[in-house]
Design a protein around this motif. Structure first.
Motif, PDB file in Angstrom:
ATOM      1  N   MET A   1       0.833  -1.191   0.000  1.00 61.10           N
ATOM      2  CA  MET A   1       0.000   0.000   0.000  1.00 61.10           C
ATOM      3  C   MET A   1       0.876   1.252   0.000  1.00 61.10           C
ATOM      4  N   SER A   2       0.647   2.168  -0.929  1.00 60.65           N
ATOM      5  CA  SER A   2       1.423   3.397  -1.002  1.00 60.65           C
ATOM      6  C   SER A   2       0.600   4.562  -0.479  1.00 60.65           C
ATOM      7  N   LEU A   3       1.297   5.631  -0.124  1.00 58.92           N
ATOM      8  CA  LEU A   3       0.624   6.800   0.430  1.00 58.92           C
ATOM      9  C   LEU A   3       0.691   7.951  -0.550  1.00 58.92           C
ATOM     10  N   LYS A   4      -0.460   8.482  -0.890  1.00 55.90           N
ATOM     11  CA  LYS A   4      -0.562   9.704  -1.670  1.00 55.90           C
ATOM     12  C   LYS A   4      -1.140  10.768  -0.756  1.00 55.90           C
ATOM     13  N   VAL A   5      -0.288  11.693  -0.342  1.00 60.38           N
ATOM     14  CA  VAL A   5      -0.712  12.710   0.622  1.00 60.38           C
ATOM     15  C   VAL A   5      -1.697  13.658  -0.032  1.00 60.38           C
ATOM     16  N   LEU A   6      -2.867  13.777   0.581  1.00 55.80           N
ATOM     17  CA  LEU A   6      -3.914  14.655   0.081  1.00 55.80           C
ATOM     18  C   LEU A   6      -4.403  15.560   1.204  1.00 55.80           C
ATOM     19  N   PRO A   7      -4.905  16.747   0.869  1.00 56.60           N
ATOM     20  CA  PRO A   7      -5.470  17.605   1.915  1.00 56.60           C
ATOM     21  C   PRO A   7      -6.724  16.966   2.507  1.00 56.60           C
ATOM     22  N   ILE A   8      -6.959  17.200   3.781  1.00 57.02           N
ATOM     23  CA  ILE A   8      -8.132  16.625   4.440  1.00 57.02           C
ATOM     24  C   ILE A   8      -9.387  17.332   3.927  1.00 57.02           C
ATOM     25  N   PRO A   9     -10.343  16.570   3.409  1.00 60.53           N
ATOM     26  CA  PRO A   9     -11.544  17.201   2.858  1.00 60.53           C
ATOM     27  C   PRO A   9     -12.470  17.692   3.971  1.00 60.53           C
ATOM     28  N   PRO A  10     -13.260  18.709   3.688  1.00 62.32           N
ATOM     29  CA  PRO A  10     -14.262  19.135   4.672  1.00 62.32           C
ATOM     30  C   PRO A  10     -15.390  18.107   4.740  1.00 62.32           C
ATOM     31  N   VAL A  11     -16.244  18.240   5.727  1.00 66.24           N
ATOM     32  CA  VAL A  11     -17.405  17.360   5.820  1.00 66.24           C
ATOM     33  C   VAL A  11     -18.288  17.624   4.601  1.00 66.24           C
ATOM     34  N   PRO A  12     -18.641  16.596   3.818  1.00 73.59           N
ATOM     35  CA  PRO A  12     -19.498  16.820   2.650  1.00 73.59           C
ATOM     36  C   PRO A  12     -20.802  17.514   3.041  1.00 73.59           C
ATOM     37  N   GLU A  13     -21.263  18.412   2.182  1.00 73.39           N
ATOM     38  CA  GLU A  13     -22.446  19.208   2.503  1.00 73.39           C
ATOM     39  C   GLU A  13     -23.661  18.338   2.803  1.00 73.39           C
ATOM     40  N   GLU A  14     -23.887  17.300   1.984  1.00 73.22           N
ATOM     41  CA  GLU A  14     -25.060  16.453   2.192  1.00 73.22           C
ATOM     42  C   GLU A  14     -24.945  15.679   3.503  1.00 73.22           C
ATOM     43  N   THR A  15     -23.743  15.219   3.810  1.00 67.99           N
ATOM     44  CA  THR A  15     -23.539  14.520   5.086  1.00 67.99           C
ATOM     45  C   THR A  15     -23.825  15.448   6.249  1.00 67.99           C
ATOM     46  N   ALA A  16     -23.304  16.672   6.187  1.00 61.74           N
ATOM     47  CA  ALA A  16     -23.525  17.635   7.265  1.00 61.74           C
ATOM     48  C   ALA A  16     -25.010  17.961   7.408  1.00 61.74           C
ATOM     49  N   ARG A  17     -25.706  18.131   6.277  1.00 58.06           N
ATOM     50  CA  ARG A  17     -27.132  18.496   6.331  1.00 58.06           C
ATOM     51  C   ARG A  17     -27.948  17.396   6.995  1.00 58.06           C
ATOM     52  N   VAL A  18     -27.735  16.146   6.573  1.00 52.57           N
ATOM     53  CA  VAL A  18     -28.515  15.034   7.106  1.00 52.57           C
ATOM     54  C   VAL A  18     -28.189  14.791   8.579  1.00 52.57           C
ATOM     55  N   VAL A  19     -26.903  14.792   8.912  1.00 50.15           N
ATOM     56  CA  VAL A  19     -26.504  14.502  10.292  1.00 50.15           C
ATOM     57  C   VAL A  19     -27.000  15.578  11.236  1.00 50.15           C
ATOM     58  N   ARG A  20     -26.933  16.843  10.829  1.00 50.59           N
ATOM     59  CA  ARG A  20     -27.390  17.911  11.712  1.00 50.59           C
ATOM     60  C   ARG A  20     -28.911  17.916  11.837  1.00 50.59           C
ATOM     61  N   ALA A  21     -29.611  17.405  10.824  1.00 50.08           N
ATOM     62  CA  ALA A  21     -31.063  17.283  10.937  1.00 50.08           C
ATOM     63  C   ALA A  21     -31.428  16.202  11.958  1.00 50.08           C
ATOM     64  N   ILE A  22     -30.616  15.148  12.018  1.00 54.12           N
ATOM     65  CA  ILE A  22     -30.879  14.050  12.949  1.00 54.12           C
ATOM     66  C   ILE A  22     -30.358  14.371  14.345  1.00 54.12           C
ATOM     67  N   PHE A  23     -29.207  15.072  14.407  1.00 56.58           N
ATOM     68  CA  PHE A  23     -28.617  15.464  15.696  1.00 56.58           C
ATOM     69  C   PHE A  23     -28.547  16.997  15.756  1.00 56.58           C
ATOM     70  N   PRO A  24     -29.686  17.678  15.939  1.00 56.77           N
ATOM     71  CA  PRO A  24     -29.675  19.146  15.905  1.00 56.77           C
ATOM     72  C   PRO A  24     -28.774  19.770  16.968  1.00 56.77           C
ATOM     73  N   ARG A  25     -28.570  19.067  18.067  1.00 52.10           N
ATOM     74  CA  ARG A  25     -27.687  19.572  19.116  1.00 52.10           C
ATOM     75  C   ARG A  25     -26.306  18.920  19.055  1.00 52.10           C
ATOM     76  N   GLY A  26     -26.090  18.099  18.045  1.00 50.31           N
ATOM     77  CA  GLY A  26     -24.829  17.410  17.907  1.00 50.31           C
ATOM     78  C   GLY A  26     -24.712  16.259  18.897  1.00 50.31           C
ATOM     79  N   ASN A  27     -23.592  15.579  18.860  1.00 53.74           N
ATOM     80  CA  ASN A  27     -23.277  14.553  19.858  1.00 53.74           C
ATOM     81  C   ASN A  27     -21.780  14.602  20.120  1.00 53.74           C
ATOM     82  N   VAL A  28     -21.281  13.673  20.913  1.00 56.17           N
ATOM     83  CA  VAL A  28     -19.881  13.727  21.329  1.00 56.17           C
ATOM     84  C   VAL A  28     -18.929  13.695  20.142  1.00 56.17           C
TER      85      VAL A  28
END
Length: 262
Positions: A1-28
């Motif tokens: 397995m080789s390593l290709k260093v990439l910048p860390i991506p932000p949280v995808p918009e759709e993931t953030a939208r769905v997760v925040r709808a389910i956890f409006p106050r967030g979790n740990v």
């Protein structure tokens, strides 16, 4: 397995939208990502990976998963399932909702790289550094010195667990691709010794007992490698990644056994 260093991506918009709808106050876990960030970057593990070959899973993500796994007391299989199925994990790891994850053995392979590179403490050191940068941890002169014996015990336990899990991984792969060979060459008592999931809690706790167990695993590993290296064994089995990993770790951790020795 080789390593290709990439910048860390932000949280995808759709993931953030769905997760925040389910956890409006967030979790740990969401709070951990929002407050502490990803904690790790690929560059911190670049020395543990070759520069050519099949691309590896992002090391920063595997390191973060290892922390989450420890927080929730999950096995490798359970952690891999969490990556696939849990929305808060996908948020924390910057994954799309449809990301299929990876095979659970990737986690043990990552830990093996840490051990091979004498980098077992790197996850903790980087986490402590991030906490100091955030002002959540203050240096207290003797703290690290006083904890040396604790870190040494953790390191010893992790080494024993890593080599034992490497043995289990190699046996599982061989049983899947060459079951007839395993039945012919693997001793029956290994089924009991390596057939159950290995966790810290199942390791001998006394130092003498742990040393005896490690020596037994080392001897078994050399027995397995001698059988694989035999002329009667198919050449393709000798180059299986699981066998190669076993060989590398054994050459670093154990004295070689003489052919036919006990």
């Amino acid at each position: 397995m080789s390593l290709k260093v990439l910048p860390i991506p932000p949280v995808p918009e759709e993931t953030a939208r769905v997760v925040r709808a389910i956890f409006p106050r967030g979790n740990v876990l969401m709070q951990l990502r929002d407050t502490v960030g990803t904690m790790y970057v690929d560059e911190a593990f670049a020395d543990l990976f070759p520069t050519h070959g099949q691309p590896a899973e992002a090391p920063w993500r595997l390191a973060f998963i290892t922390v989450l796994q420890f927080m929730e007391h999950l096995t490798d299989r359970q952690a891999a399932d969490a990556v696939r199925s849990r929305l808060d994990w996908k948020y924390t790891l910057s994954l799309d909702l449809t990301d299929p994850g990876f095979h659970h053995t990737v986690l043990s392979e990552f830990r093996s790289r840490l051990v091979q590179g004498n980098a077992e403490e790197r996850l903790l050191d980087l986490l402590l550094e991030r906490c100091r940068e955030g002002g959540w941890l203050k240096a207290r002169g003797r703290q690290r010195t006083d904890s040396t014996h604790i870190l040494a015990k953790i390191r010893a336990l992790n080494r024993v667990l890593c080599v034992a899990q490497t043995m289990v991984y190699a046996l599982n792969v061989l049983a899947e691709v060459a079951p007839a060979w395993v039945r012919a060459y693997v001793p029956a008592e290994w089924v009991e010794r390596y057939g159950e999931r290995l966790e810290h809690e199942r390791l001998p706790q006394g130092e003498d007992e742990r040393t005896q167990y490690a020596n037994q695993v080392g001897a078994d590993g050399w027995t397995l490698l001698q059988a694989v290296d035999a002329a009667s064994t198919a050449d393709w089995m000798k180059t299986l990644p699981a066998v190669t990993t076993l060989r590398i770790i054994w050459e670093q951790q154990f004295e070689p056994r003489e052919q036919g020795g006990q």
